[in-house]
Write a protein that holds these residues in place. Structure first.
Motif, PDB file in Angstrom:
ATOM      1  N   PHE A 109       0.944  -1.315  -0.209  1.00  0.00           N
ATOM      2  CA  PHE A 109      -0.123   0.037  -0.288  1.00  0.00           C
ATOM      3  C   PHE A 109       0.988   1.146  -0.012  1.00  0.00           C
ATOM      4  N   GLU A 110       2.086   1.049   0.571  1.00  0.00           N
ATOM      5  CA  GLU A 110       2.996   2.274   0.697  1.00  0.00           C
ATOM      6  C   GLU A 110       3.557   2.663  -0.589  1.00  0.00           C
ATOM      7  N   GLU A 111       3.888   1.757  -1.469  1.00  0.00           N
ATOM      8  CA  GLU A 111       4.562   1.890  -2.657  1.00  0.00           C
ATOM      9  C   GLU A 111       3.686   2.022  -4.095  1.00  0.00           C
ATOM     10  N   VAL A 112       2.321   1.655  -4.011  1.00  0.00           N
ATOM     11  CA  VAL A 112       1.487   1.958  -5.127  1.00  0.00           C
ATOM     12  C   VAL A 112       1.032   3.266  -5.584  1.00  0.00           C
ATOM     13  N   GLY A 113       1.153   3.672  -6.785  1.00  0.00           N
ATOM     14  CA  GLY A 113       0.207   4.880  -7.348  1.00  0.00           C
ATOM     15  C   GLY A 113       0.757   5.944  -6.720  1.00  0.00           C
ATOM     16  N   GLU A 114       0.138   7.413  -7.368  1.00  0.00           N
ATOM     17  CA  GLU A 114       0.232   8.524  -6.779  1.00  0.00           C
ATOM     18  C   GLU A 114      -0.595   8.683  -5.968  1.00  0.00           C
ATOM     19  N   LYS A 115      -1.613   8.236  -5.573  1.00  0.00           N
ATOM     20  CA  LYS A 115      -2.654   8.527  -4.570  1.00  0.00           C
ATOM     21  C   LYS A 115      -2.136   7.931  -3.315  1.00  0.00           C
ATOM     22  N   ARG A 116      -1.840   8.846  -2.338  1.00  0.00           N
ATOM     23  CA  ARG A 116      -1.274   8.343  -0.996  1.00  0.00           C
ATOM     24  C   ARG A 116      -2.401   7.291  -0.148  1.00  0.00           C
ATOM     25  N   ASN A 117      -1.910   6.285   0.341  1.00  0.00           N
ATOM     26  CA  ASN A 117      -2.837   5.340   0.884  1.00  0.00           C
ATOM     27  C   ASN A 117      -2.551   5.592   2.564  1.00  0.00           C
ATOM     28  N   GLY A 118      -3.526   5.040   3.394  1.00  0.00           N
ATOM     29  CA  GLY A 118      -3.336   5.009   4.768  1.00  0.00           C
ATOM     30  C   GLY A 118      -3.602   4.010   5.394  1.00  0.00           C
ATOM     31  N   VAL A 119      -3.450   4.135   6.737  1.00  0.00           N
ATOM     32  CA  VAL A 119      -3.883   2.865   7.824  1.00  0.00           C
ATOM     33  C   VAL A 119      -4.819   3.628   8.960  1.00  0.00           C
ATOM     34  N   ILE A 120      -5.852   2.837   9.226  1.00  0.00           N
ATOM     35  CA  ILE A 120      -6.648   3.119  10.321  1.00  0.00           C
ATOM     36  C   ILE A 120      -5.922   2.467  11.632  1.00  0.00           C
ATOM     37  N   VAL A 121      -5.514   3.241  12.759  1.00  0.00           N
ATOM     38  CA  VAL A 121      -5.079   2.514  13.871  1.00  0.00           C
ATOM     39  C   VAL A 121      -5.627   3.136  15.211  1.00  0.00           C
ATOM     40  N   HIS A 122      -5.346   2.014  16.283  1.00  0.00           N
ATOM     41  CA  HIS A 122      -5.459   2.169  17.514  1.00  0.00           C
ATOM     42  C   HIS A 122      -4.528   2.165  18.330  1.00  0.00           C
ATOM     43  N   SER A 123      -3.761   0.990  18.121  1.00  0.00           N
ATOM     44  CA  SER A 123      -2.551   0.658  18.855  1.00  0.00           C
ATOM     45  C   SER A 123      -1.502   1.910  18.932  1.00  0.00           C
ATOM     46  N   ASP A 124      -0.948   2.506  19.860  1.00  0.00           N
ATOM     47  CA  ASP A 124       0.241   3.412  19.869  1.00  0.00           C
ATOM     48  C   ASP A 124       1.548   2.801  19.427  1.00  0.00           C
ATOM     49  N   LEU A 125       1.480   1.530  19.993  1.00  0.00           N
ATOM     50  CA  LEU A 125       2.654   0.603  19.566  1.00  0.00           C
ATOM     51  C   LEU A 125       2.606   0.442  17.946  1.00  0.00           C
ATOM     52  N   LEU A 126       1.684   0.072  17.597  1.00  0.00           N
ATOM     53  CA  LEU A 126       1.552  -0.142  16.047  1.00  0.00           C
ATOM     54  C   LEU A 126       1.787   1.165  15.243  1.00  0.00           C
ATOM     55  N   LEU A 127       1.447   2.307  15.757  1.00  0.00           N
ATOM     56  CA  LEU A 127       1.419   3.527  15.183  1.00  0.00           C
ATOM     57  C   LEU A 127       2.900   3.908  14.900  1.00  0.00           C
ATOM     58  N   LYS A 128       3.515   3.766  16.031  1.00  0.00           N
ATOM     59  CA  LYS A 128       5.105   4.007  15.905  1.00  0.00           C
ATOM     60  C   LYS A 128       5.920   3.218  15.064  1.00  0.00           C
ATOM     61  N   TYR A 129       5.521   1.948  14.979  1.00  0.00           N
ATOM     62  CA  TYR A 129       6.031   0.891  14.173  1.00  0.00           C
ATOM     63  C   TYR A 129       5.810   1.214  12.697  1.00  0.00           C
ATOM     64  N   LEU A 130       4.550   1.731  12.322  1.00  0.00           N
ATOM     65  CA  LEU A 130       4.145   1.904  11.022  1.00  0.00           C
ATOM     66  C   LEU A 130       5.023   3.339  10.520  1.00  0.00           C
ATOM     67  N   GLU A 131       5.298   4.211  11.440  1.00  0.00           N
ATOM     68  CA  GLU A 131       5.622   5.534  11.111  1.00  0.00           C
ATOM     69  C   GLU A 131       7.142   5.287  10.876  1.00  0.00           C
TER      70      GLU A 131
END
Length: 303
Positions: A107-129
């Motif tokens: 999802f990060e690498e595909v196309g011109e339109k930026r994609n996203g992630v809906i998150v709850h966990s702060d642990l996951l958020l920091k990992y994804l960032e």
């Protein structure tokens, strides 16, 4: 209320994977027959997750398990794709899950339109960032932010492009109108929630879904709503004190400066999701045209 002319409403729709076939039929109509649709609204994103995603939350994913097809569809129509990874109970060992990491990389690498992630966990958020910095992040409604000050603190966090408050804050107009323009641009209202307005078990309900996605064998949540046996009904949702109608969006929220609205429905049938799309986006005189085109698609199994 501050008046903002020539602004658009941006909808965030359910079922990226779950209702892939529905969107294969609906999006061509959206592109080729814009006269059917209100000129004051656009589709900004479609969210969801495939089945058996460890990081999943909110609702258990199902439907198409072919992310390449999903991404091709959203990129073709210039729509952002969002992964719903709102599991609230993740631990450090869960971050190495192969399937979820492959999805984020794709999802990060595909196309011109930026994609996203809906998150709850702060642990996951920091990992994804750290590992997928090209994705943007949405603070999930599964956090059940019913206290306005807690919600405001969430909006102020630079990590999030959007924040989805609990639906019981939808009509807190006096406080909402005090937000800055930048803060208003980050608020994404959940429009069509059917959950009992007085529910005190909402967070527990979401946590059970998180546990199931982690593979725990536990009973389903037993809803204590007075009319829980009826299940989701759009007619019932319309009577909810937190319901946001299409007219509310155009006449109240948009003039106040709010542009982003989320439609729920990942756990519902595609026929009901189609009704949401018709109600919020399609002019009444053209709704039958869209229904006919979609229902006559022999490849689409609406239920």
């Amino acid at each position: 209320m501050s008046q903002r002319k020539n602004k658009k409403v941006y909808y965030h729709l359910p079922g990226l994977f779950e209702f892939y076939e529905l969107y294969c039929a609906f999006l061509p109509l959206y592109k080729e027959h814009r006269e059917y649709f209100y000129d004051w609204c656009e589709i900004s994103s479609i969210y969801g997750s495939p089945a058996d995603c460890l990081w999943g939350g909110g609702r258990a994913g199902f439907g198409s398990d072919n992310p390449e097809e999903v991404l091709k569809l959203t990129q073709e129509y210039g729509i952002s794709a969002r992964l719903t990874f709102s599991n609230s109970l993740l631990r450090k060992e869960h971050l190495t899950d192969k399937k979820c990491n492959i999805l984020c990389k794709m999802f990060e690498e595909v196309g011109e339109k930026r994609n996203g992630v809906i998150v709850h966990s702060d642990l996951l958020l920091k990992y994804l960032e750290t590992n997928y910095p090209k994705l943007y992040f949405v603070s999930s409604t599964t956090k059940v932010l019913t206290d306005f000050n807690e919600f405001l603190q969430e909006v102020k966090k630079e990590d999030f492009r959007y924040v989805v408050p609990d639906f019981r804050l939808n009509k807190a107009f006096d406080k909402l109108n005090m937000l800055s323009e930048q803060e208003k641009n980050k608020v994404e209202f959940l429009c069509n929630e059917c959950c009992w307005f007085g529910c005190k078990d909402r967070k527990q309900c979401y946590e059970i879904v998180s546990r199931k996605n982690l593979g725990e064998m536990i009973p389903d949540h037993k809803c204590n709503s007075p009319d829980a046996k009826e299940g989701y009904r759009f007619s019932k949702a319309m009577k909810n004190p937190g319901f946001i109608s299409a007219n509310d969006i155009k006449k109240i929220y948009l003039p106040m400066g709010f542009e982003n609205f989320k439609i729920e429905g990942r756990g519902l049938g595609s026929a009901l999701v189609l009704e949401f799309l018709l109600y919020y986006m399609v002019k009444p005189e053209y709704q039958i045209c869209v229904r006919e085109e979609v229902y006559l698609d022999n490849m689409l199994d609406l239920f």
